[in-house]
Enzyme design. Structure first.
Site, PDB file in Angstrom:
ATOM      1  N   GLY A 221     -34.867  41.021  45.694  1.00  0.00           N
ATOM      2  CA  GLY A 221     -33.540  40.816  45.121  1.00  0.00           C
ATOM      3  C   GLY A 221     -32.601  40.250  46.163  1.00  0.00           C
ATOM      4  O   GLY A 221     -33.035  39.623  47.137  1.00  0.00           O
ATOM      5  N   SER A 222     -31.321  40.505  45.968  1.00  0.00           N
ATOM      6  CA  SER A 222     -30.325  39.880  46.844  1.00  0.00           C
ATOM      7  C   SER A 222     -30.205  40.613  48.185  1.00  0.00           C
ATOM      8  O   SER A 222     -30.595  41.779  48.307  1.00  0.00           O
ATOM      9  CB  SER A 222     -28.972  39.888  46.138  1.00  0.00           C
ATOM     10  OG  SER A 222     -28.584  41.221  45.906  1.00  0.00           O
ATOM     11  N   ALA A 224     -27.456  41.608  49.587  1.00  0.00           N
ATOM     12  CA  ALA A 224     -26.485  42.709  49.477  1.00  0.00           C
ATOM     13  C   ALA A 224     -27.156  43.967  48.944  1.00  0.00           C
ATOM     14  O   ALA A 224     -26.980  45.065  49.501  1.00  0.00           O
ATOM     15  CB  ALA A 224     -25.331  42.283  48.567  1.00  0.00           C
ATOM     16  N   THR A 225     -27.954  43.821  47.872  1.00  0.00           N
ATOM     17  CA  THR A 225     -28.623  45.005  47.315  1.00  0.00           C
ATOM     18  C   THR A 225     -29.705  45.494  48.274  1.00  0.00           C
ATOM     19  O   THR A 225     -29.899  46.708  48.427  1.00  0.00           O
ATOM     20  CB  THR A 225     -29.221  44.701  45.927  1.00  0.00           C
ATOM     21  OG1 THR A 225     -28.216  44.072  45.134  1.00  0.00           O
ATOM     22  CG2 THR A 225     -29.671  45.958  45.225  1.00  0.00           C
ATOM     23  N   GLY A 226     -30.385  44.569  48.931  1.00  0.00           N
ATOM     24  CA  GLY A 226     -31.421  44.949  49.905  1.00  0.00           C
ATOM     25  C   GLY A 226     -30.857  45.882  50.977  1.00  0.00           C
ATOM     26  O   GLY A 226     -31.510  46.848  51.390  1.00  0.00           O
ATOM     27  N   GLU A 243     -37.846  41.625  50.086  1.00  0.00           N
ATOM     28  CA  GLU A 243     -37.921  40.165  49.888  1.00  0.00           C
ATOM     29  C   GLU A 243     -36.570  39.738  49.345  1.00  0.00           C
ATOM     30  O   GLU A 243     -36.272  39.954  48.178  1.00  0.00           O
ATOM     31  CB  GLU A 243     -39.023  39.831  48.865  1.00  0.00           C
ATOM     32  CG  GLU A 243     -40.424  40.070  49.362  1.00  0.00           C
ATOM     33  CD  GLU A 243     -40.860  39.039  50.389  1.00  0.00           C
ATOM     34  OE1 GLU A 243     -40.199  37.992  50.528  1.00  0.00           O
ATOM     35  OE2 GLU A 243     -41.856  39.299  51.077  1.00  0.00           O
ATOM     36  N   CYS A 277     -35.955  32.061  45.092  1.00  0.00           N
ATOM     37  CA  CYS A 277     -35.547  32.466  46.446  1.00  0.00           C
ATOM     38  C   CYS A 277     -35.848  31.372  47.446  1.00  0.00           C
ATOM     39  O   CYS A 277     -35.060  31.080  48.335  1.00  0.00           O
ATOM     40  CB  CYS A 277     -36.248  33.757  46.831  1.00  0.00           C
ATOM     41  SG  CYS A 277     -38.043  33.658  46.711  1.00  0.00           S
TER      42      CYS A 277
HETATM   43  P1  NAD Z   1     -30.155  42.044  42.658  1.00  0.00           P
HETATM   44  O1  NAD Z   1     -30.222  42.418  44.077  1.00  0.00           O
HETATM   45  O2  NAD Z   1     -28.856  42.036  41.969  1.00  0.00           O
HETATM   46  O3  NAD Z   1     -31.098  42.962  41.762  1.00  0.00           O
HETATM   47  C1  NAD Z   1     -32.481  43.108  42.019  1.00  0.00           C
HETATM   48  C2  NAD Z   1     -32.969  44.416  41.443  1.00  0.00           C
HETATM   49  O4  NAD Z   1     -32.329  45.493  42.136  1.00  0.00           O
HETATM   50  C3  NAD Z   1     -32.667  44.636  39.971  1.00  0.00           C
HETATM   51  O5  NAD Z   1     -33.777  45.265  39.379  1.00  0.00           O
HETATM   52  C4  NAD Z   1     -31.471  45.587  40.009  1.00  0.00           C
HETATM   53  O6  NAD Z   1     -31.344  46.386  38.849  1.00  0.00           O
HETATM   54  C5  NAD Z   1     -31.800  46.434  41.219  1.00  0.00           C
HETATM   55  N1  NAD Z   1     -30.653  47.087  41.866  1.00  0.00           N
HETATM   56  C6  NAD Z   1     -29.338  46.767  41.791  1.00  0.00           C
HETATM   57  N2  NAD Z   1     -28.594  47.602  42.552  1.00  0.00           N
HETATM   58  C7  NAD Z   1     -29.454  48.465  43.126  1.00  0.00           C
HETATM   59  C8  NAD Z   1     -29.317  49.533  44.051  1.00  0.00           C
HETATM   60  N3  NAD Z   1     -28.122  49.897  44.525  1.00  0.00           N
HETATM   61  N4  NAD Z   1     -30.424  50.181  44.463  1.00  0.00           N
HETATM   62  C9  NAD Z   1     -31.646  49.800  44.024  1.00  0.00           C
HETATM   63  N5  NAD Z   1     -31.845  48.797  43.147  1.00  0.00           N
HETATM   64  C10 NAD Z   1     -30.770  48.131  42.700  1.00  0.00           C
HETATM   65  O7  NAD Z   1     -30.859  40.600  42.613  1.00  0.00           O
HETATM   66  P2  NAD Z   1     -30.951  39.613  41.391  1.00  0.00           P
HETATM   67  O8  NAD Z   1     -29.584  39.035  41.189  1.00  0.00           O
HETATM   68  O9  NAD Z   1     -31.662  40.281  40.269  1.00  0.00           O
HETATM   69  O10 NAD Z   1     -31.948  38.493  41.956  1.00  0.00           O
HETATM   70  C11 NAD Z   1     -31.535  37.364  42.644  1.00  0.00           C
HETATM   71  C12 NAD Z   1     -31.745  37.520  44.137  1.00  0.00           C
HETATM   72  O11 NAD Z   1     -33.121  37.836  44.414  1.00  0.00           O
HETATM   73  C13 NAD Z   1     -31.480  36.246  44.900  1.00  0.00           C
HETATM   74  O12 NAD Z   1     -30.746  36.519  46.062  1.00  0.00           O
HETATM   75  C14 NAD Z   1     -32.872  35.751  45.268  1.00  0.00           C
HETATM   76  O13 NAD Z   1     -32.922  34.899  46.379  1.00  0.00           O
HETATM   77  C15 NAD Z   1     -33.586  37.030  45.499  1.00  0.00           C
HETATM   78  N6  NAD Z   1     -35.041  36.818  45.420  1.00  0.00           N
HETATM   79  C16 NAD Z   1     -35.811  36.912  46.567  1.00  0.00           C
HETATM   80  C17 NAD Z   1     -37.175  36.644  46.515  1.00  0.00           C
HETATM   81  C18 NAD Z   1     -38.056  36.710  47.744  1.00  0.00           C
HETATM   82  O14 NAD Z   1     -39.276  36.749  47.595  1.00  0.00           O
HETATM   83  N7  NAD Z   1     -37.536  36.693  48.944  1.00  0.00           N
HETATM   84  C19 NAD Z   1     -37.762  36.309  45.308  1.00  0.00           C
HETATM   85  C20 NAD Z   1     -36.953  36.212  44.188  1.00  0.00           C
HETATM   86  C21 NAD Z   1     -35.595  36.476  44.250  1.00  0.00           C
END
Ligand code: NAD
Length: 470
Positions: A221-222, A224-226, A243, A277
Site C-alpha cells: 500500500g502507500s 503513509a499507511t506503511g 511493499e 506501484c
Molecule cells: P493504502 O495504504 O491506502 O491501503 C492499503 C491497504 O491498507 C488497504 O487494505 C487499507 O484498508 C489498509 N489500511 C489502511 N489504513 C491502515 C492502517 N492504519 N493499518 C493497517 N492497514 C491499513 O493504499 P492504497 O491507496 O490502497 O494503494 C495505493 C498505494 O499502494 C500506492 O502508493 C502504491 O504505490 C502502493 N502499491 C505498492 C506496491 C508495491 O509492490 N510496492 C504495489 C501496489 C501498490
C-alpha cells in the site's frame, strides 16, 4: 446489484457479517455489490483458526504445500474469465489487463513453489556441525491495496503458505470482491484455517497490525499507511514485509530509437491508468530527443480508447475510487496552473465514472507536485536533461526508491547508469518486468524486505542456527 452472495472465509466456513461494505464500479460511480465487513470478534476467530491450523500445516513438507498451491493456481486458471470480469467491475481496469493480472498471479505462484529453501551447512569439521534452518513464523496477516488485488494477494499468499505459515488475508475496502471470491473458490482445496479471508475497512487493517496472535504483516500500500503499520506492529515485534509506493524515473539517453521505444514507455506509464506501484512516473529525456519523444508519447496518448473496462475496445479505464480521482484531478489542475505545456490530454471527460484523459506534460519544474509526488494516475511528466550526472541526481532526488529504468541503444552505457539508480530494481530498455525468482521491493521509503525469490520467501521465515558439538 450483482446477484452473488459474497462471504468471508473463516476456519474453512463461509461467513457473513452484520456489517457490510458497498462496492462501487468506478466506471459508473454506482454501487453494484455489497459484501460482509468483518467484526473484531471475527478477526479473533480467524486468527485463532489460523493458529490452530499452523500446528499441522507447519509440519507438512514443501512438496505437500506446493501441491496444494498448485491446485489453487489451477482453480484460478479455471475461473480466470469470471474472476477477471469481477475484478474489472470493482477495480475498473480493462478486461484484458484483469485477465493478465490473474494470469500473473498463478504463474508467479507456480514459479515460487519451485524454489528450494534447503538447510545450509555453515561449518562441518571434526569438532562441530553448524546448520542454518529456516522455519515458518506462524500466522501472517496480508493487507492489500486496490490497484491489483489478486496479483498483490497471490505473491504474499503463496510465500506465506509455501513456507509453512497460515494466513489471514484482507483486501482493500474498495476492491474486496475478487479476493473474497478467491477465498470461496479455494475453500475445499486449502485445509481448514490455513487461509482465512476477511473484508473490512482500514480499521480491520489496524486491528490486524495490533493483533498479538499475528506474527508477521505483509503489507502492500502507500508509504503513509506503511509507516502506521510499522508503528503498530511493534507491540509483539511482528516481522514485516512492506511493499510501498514508488515514483519511478525512466532516463532516456540521446541514442534511442524514439519511435520504437515510445509505445513501450507509454504502456509502462499508463497501464492500469498509471495505478501501478512500479509504473514509470517521471521521464528524464535527453535534450536531443526530447521534443521527438514528447510528440511520440502524445501520439500514443491521443489514440488511447478510454471507457468502461468491460468494453473489449477499452484501453484505459477509470481511476479506481473517488478519493484518488480527486487527488489526480488536483495534481492535473496544479500542473495546468503552473504553465507547463500539456502535449496531450489534460481533460477530465464529461461523463459518469472517474475518468481522466491520458496526459503528457512537458516543461514542468522539478519541484512541482506531479514530479515530486506519486501521482498514481494517467498523467506523465517528461523532463529535459543535458548532462547525465544531472539526470541521475534528479532521478535519485526522492524519498521513493522502488524501481527505475534507463533506455539506450548502448546497453553497457545504460547498465552503468542503471546501477546508480537508488532503487530496488533498475531495468535497462524495459520496465515493470518481474519474475517469481527475482526479488522485488523498495529501497528508501518504498518498502522493507522483498517479495518473490528465495530472498523474499526467507522474509516469511525465521532463521534458526543448529550448532552441534560432535
Ligand atoms: P493504502 O495504504 O491506502 O491501503 C492499503 C491497504 O491498507 C488497504 O487494505 C487499507 O484498508 C489498509 N489500511 C489502511 N489504513 C491502515 C492502517 N492504519 N493499518 C493497517 N492497514 C491499513 O493504499 P492504497 O491507496 O490502497 O494503494 C495505493 C498505494 O499502494 C500506492 O502508493 C502504491 O504505490 C502502493 N502499491 C505498492 C506496491 C508495491 O509492490 N510496492 C504495489 C501496489 C501498490
Amino acid at each position: 446489484m450483482l446477484n452473488t452472495d459474497f462471504t468471508q472465509l473463516i476456519d474453512g466456513e463461509r461467513v457473513g457479517s452484520d456489517r457490510s461494505l458497498d462496492v462501487i464500479n468506478p466506471a459508473t460511480e454506482r454501487v453494484f455489490a455489497r459484501c460482509p465487513a468483518a467484526t473484531q470478534a471475527q478477526l479473533d476467530q480467524a486468527v485463532a483458526a489460523a493458529r490452530r491450523a499452523f500446528e499441522t500445516w507447519r509440519r507438512t513438507s514443501y512438496e505437500e504445500r506446493a501441491a496444494v498451491l498448485k491446485r489453487v493456481a489451477e482453480m484460478l486458471r479455471q475461473h480466470q474469465g469470471a474472476l477477471a470480469e469481477l475484478l474489472t467491475r470493482e477495480q475498473g481496469k480493462p478486461l484484458s489487463q484483469a485477465r493478465d493480472e490473474i494470469g500473473r498471479a498463478f504463474s508467479q505462484s507456480e514459479g515460487m513453489t519451485r524454489i528450494a529453501i534447503p538447510v545450509e551447512t555453515l561449518a562441518d569439521d571434526a569438532e562441530r556441525r553448524i546448520e542454518l534452518h529456516y522455519v515458518p513464523l506462524g500466522v501472517v496477516g496480508i493487507i492489500t491495496p486496490w490497484n491489483a488485488p489478486i496479483n498483490l494477494a497471490a505473491g504474499p499468499l503463496t510465500s506465506a503458505l509455501y513456507t509453512g505459515n497460515t494466513v489471514v488475508l484482507k483486501p482493500s475496502p474498495y476492491t474486496p470482491l475478487s479476493t473474497l471470491k478467491l477465498g470461496e473458490l479455494v475453500r475445499d482445496i486449502v485445509p481448514r484455517g490455513v487461509l482465512n479471508v476477511l473484508a473490512g475497512g482500514d480499521e480491520l487493517g489496524q486491528w490486524m497490525t495490533e493483533h498479538p496472535g499475528i506474527d508477521k504483516i505483509s503489507f502492500t500500500g502507500s508509504v503513509a499507511t506503511g509507516k502506521k503499520v510499522m508503528a503498530s506492529a511493534a507491540g509483539n515485534l511482528k516481522r514485516l514485509t512492506l511493499e510501498l509506493g514508488g515514483n519511478d524515473p525512466a532516463i532516456v539517453l540521446d541514442d534511442v530509437d524514439v519511435t520504437a521505444i515510445a509505445p513501450r514507455l507509454y504502456f509502462a506509464a499508463f497501464v492500469n491508468s498509471g495505478q501501478v506501484c512500479m509504473a514509470i512516473k517521471r521521464i528524464y529525456a535527453h535534450e536531443r530527443i526530447y521534443d521527438a519523444l514528447c510528440d511520440a508519447l502524445a501520439v500514443e496518448a491521443r489514440k488511447a480508447i478510454i471507457g468502461d473496462g468491460l468494453d473489449p475496445a477499452t484501453q484505459l479505464g477509470p481511476i479506481q475510487n473517488r478519493k484518488q480521482y480527486e487527488r489526480v484531478v488536483g495534481i492535473l489542475e496544479d500542473t495546468i496552473r503552473s504553465g507547463a505545456r500539456i502535449v496531450a490530454g489534460g481533460e477530465v471527460p464529461d461523463r459518469a465514472g472517474y475518468f481522466v484523459a491520458p496526459t503528457i506534460v512537458a516543461g514542468l519544474a522539478d519541484d512541482s507536485r506531479l514530479v515530486k509526488e506519486e501521482q498514481f494516475g494517467p498523467i506523465l511528466p517528461v523532463l529535459k536533461f543535458t548532462d547525465i550526472e544531472d539526470a541521475l541526481r534528479r532521478a535519485n532526488d526522492t524519498r521513493y526508491g522502488l524501481s527505475g529504468s534507463v533506455w539506450s541503444s548502448d546497453v553497457e552505457r545504460a547498465s552503468a547508469i542503471a546501477a546508480r539508480l537508488e532503487v530496488g530494481t533498475a531495468w535497462v530498455n524495459q520496465h515493470r518486468v518481474t519474475s517469481a525468482v527475482v526479488p522485488f521491493g523498495g529501497a528508501k521509503e518504498s518498502g522493507l524486505g522483498r517479495q518473490y525469490s528465495a530472498l523474499g520467501l526467507k522474509g516469511y521465515m525465521e532463521p534458526r542456527v543448529v550448532s552441534v558439538l560432535k
